[in-house]
Design an enzyme around this catalytic site. Structure first.
Site, PDB file in Angstrom:
ATOM      1  N   HIS A 181     -77.469 -98.011 -15.075  1.00  0.00           N
ATOM      2  CA  HIS A 181     -78.848 -98.342 -15.900  1.00  0.00           C
ATOM      3  C   HIS A 181     -80.351 -98.223 -14.338  1.00  0.00           C
ATOM      4  O   HIS A 181     -79.482 -97.554 -13.332  1.00  0.00           O
ATOM      5  CB  HIS A 181     -78.916 -99.506 -15.354  1.00  0.00           C
ATOM      6  N   CYS A 234     -82.158 -99.931  -6.050  1.00  0.00           N
ATOM      7  CA  CYS A 234     -81.662-100.480  -8.300  1.00  0.00           C
ATOM      8  C   CYS A 234     -83.351 -99.181  -9.077  1.00  0.00           C
ATOM      9  O   CYS A 234     -83.104 -99.726  -9.661  1.00  0.00           O
ATOM     10  CB  CYS A 234     -81.975-101.682  -8.347  1.00  0.00           C
ATOM     11  N   HIS A 278     -78.260 -95.742 -11.515  1.00  0.00           N
ATOM     12  CA  HIS A 278     -77.009 -95.742 -10.732  1.00  0.00           C
ATOM     13  C   HIS A 278     -76.113 -96.133 -11.833  1.00  0.00           C
ATOM     14  O   HIS A 278     -76.733 -96.721 -12.399  1.00  0.00           O
ATOM     15  CB  HIS A 278     -77.349 -96.057  -9.106  1.00  0.00           C
ATOM     16  N   HIS A 319     -72.187 -98.552 -12.292  1.00  0.00           N
ATOM     17  CA  HIS A 319     -71.295 -99.566 -11.243  1.00  0.00           C
ATOM     18  C   HIS A 319     -70.511 -99.582 -12.084  1.00  0.00           C
ATOM     19  O   HIS A 319     -70.036 -99.483 -13.716  1.00  0.00           O
ATOM     20  CB  HIS A 319     -72.120-101.058 -11.586  1.00  0.00           C
ATOM     21  N   HIS A 339     -69.262 -97.808 -20.534  1.00  0.00           N
ATOM     22  CA  HIS A 339     -69.756 -95.237 -20.389  1.00  0.00           C
ATOM     23  C   HIS A 339     -71.214 -95.266 -21.240  1.00  0.00           C
ATOM     24  O   HIS A 339     -71.394 -94.538 -21.163  1.00  0.00           O
ATOM     25  CB  HIS A 339     -68.714 -94.621 -20.203  1.00  0.00           C
TER      26      HIS A 339
END
Length: 271
Positions: free
Chosen positions: A16, A35, A39, A41, A79
């Site tokens: 996101h 942010c 990127h 997570h 994903h």
């Protein structure tokens, strides 16, 4: 009839970025910092149900069934690019807080997980968001639905290593984990409960710089009372309640001996 809580943990991955379309690039970069860039997570989701234990099965829900439900819900997000692939964020920023609320609603839609009590979504090992049902009355009807939370709690974990002392003179231990929890409504323009960058700065200025590598028993804050995990938490409270957004709700301190203190009291005066 007995009530119990059952928790299932499952990992998933997603990418996101944080951007408000009403702001120019300069303001987005200033507000969201790193942010702002795309990127990803490896999230960890904890789903906790709290309900009556079936007298026949001895369970709230079969753990295998709960695993299947959580896996099924997360398959839609795993994903994926939350900004580009998920319609839930067409008009909101896919922050961890907003994602937690989307997941809460997905579980509330399913009859098997109507007893949803808590969702804890880890963005990283040291940063997570928690939503908890405001329904706490034990005598509420079994048929009544758990209402949606109105606030999110954001917890940031910090590591503190005070100065080395002989064991007999060191009630804290050589390494501490300090969890700072801030709660509040999600601000629509940012999708956040609190500003983590501002919180990091506050903790660095008033906690880490002051106490790292120091003999805390010699600090002016502990001249009038003994040093312990509890008194440390009390002294930290007024230093950290100056959070820019939301309100400080809990400080948790744990040492290497697995001693753990949670402090949610009123602020004390530190000199």
């Amino acid at each position: 009839m007995a009530k119990s809580t059952l928790t299932k943990r499952i990992e998933f991955s997603a990418s996101h970025f944080y951007r408000n379309p009403d702001w120019d690039e300069a303001k987005n970069r200033k507000i969201f910092g790193a942010c702002y860039q795309e990127h990803g997570h490896n999230y960890l989701l904890e789903v906790a149900l709290k309900g009556r234990v079936d007298p026949v099965t001895g369970m709230i829900i079969n753990l295998y069934d709960l695993k299947e439900i959580v896996t099924d819900v997360l398959e839609e997000f795993d994903h994926k690019h939350l900004n580009l692939d998920m319609p839930y964020f067409e008009h909101s920023i896919p922050t961890t807080e907003n994602l937690a609320f989307v997941l809460w609603r997905k579980f509330q839609e399913r009859p098997e997980t109507r007893d949803l009590h808590t969702i804890r979504l880890f963005e990283e090992d040291d940063l997570w968001v928690e939503l908890t049902s405001p329904q706490t009355a034990e005598n509420m009807s079994e048929a009544s639905e758990h209402p949606e939370p109105t606030e999110a709690s954001v917890t940031r974990r910090y590591s503190l290593s005070p100065g080395t002392l002989p064991e007999k003179d060191n009630p804290l231990g050589s390494h501490l984990l300090i969890d700072v929890t801030v709660s509040g409504p999600i601000e629509p323009p940012t999708g956040r409960t609190t500003d983590i960058v501002a919180l990091d700065y506050l903790v660095n200025q008033h906690l880490l710089k002051r106490f790292t590598g120091k003999n805390l028993s010699e600090d002016r804050a502990f001249r009038s009372q003994p040093l312990s995990l509890s008194t440390l938490a009390q002294k930290l409270w007024p230093l950290l309640e100056q959070v820019s957004c939301g309100h400080l709700t809990k400080i948790t301190i744990q040492n290497q001996q697995e001693t753990r203190v949670e402090y949610t009291g009123a602020p004390s005066i530190i000199s």
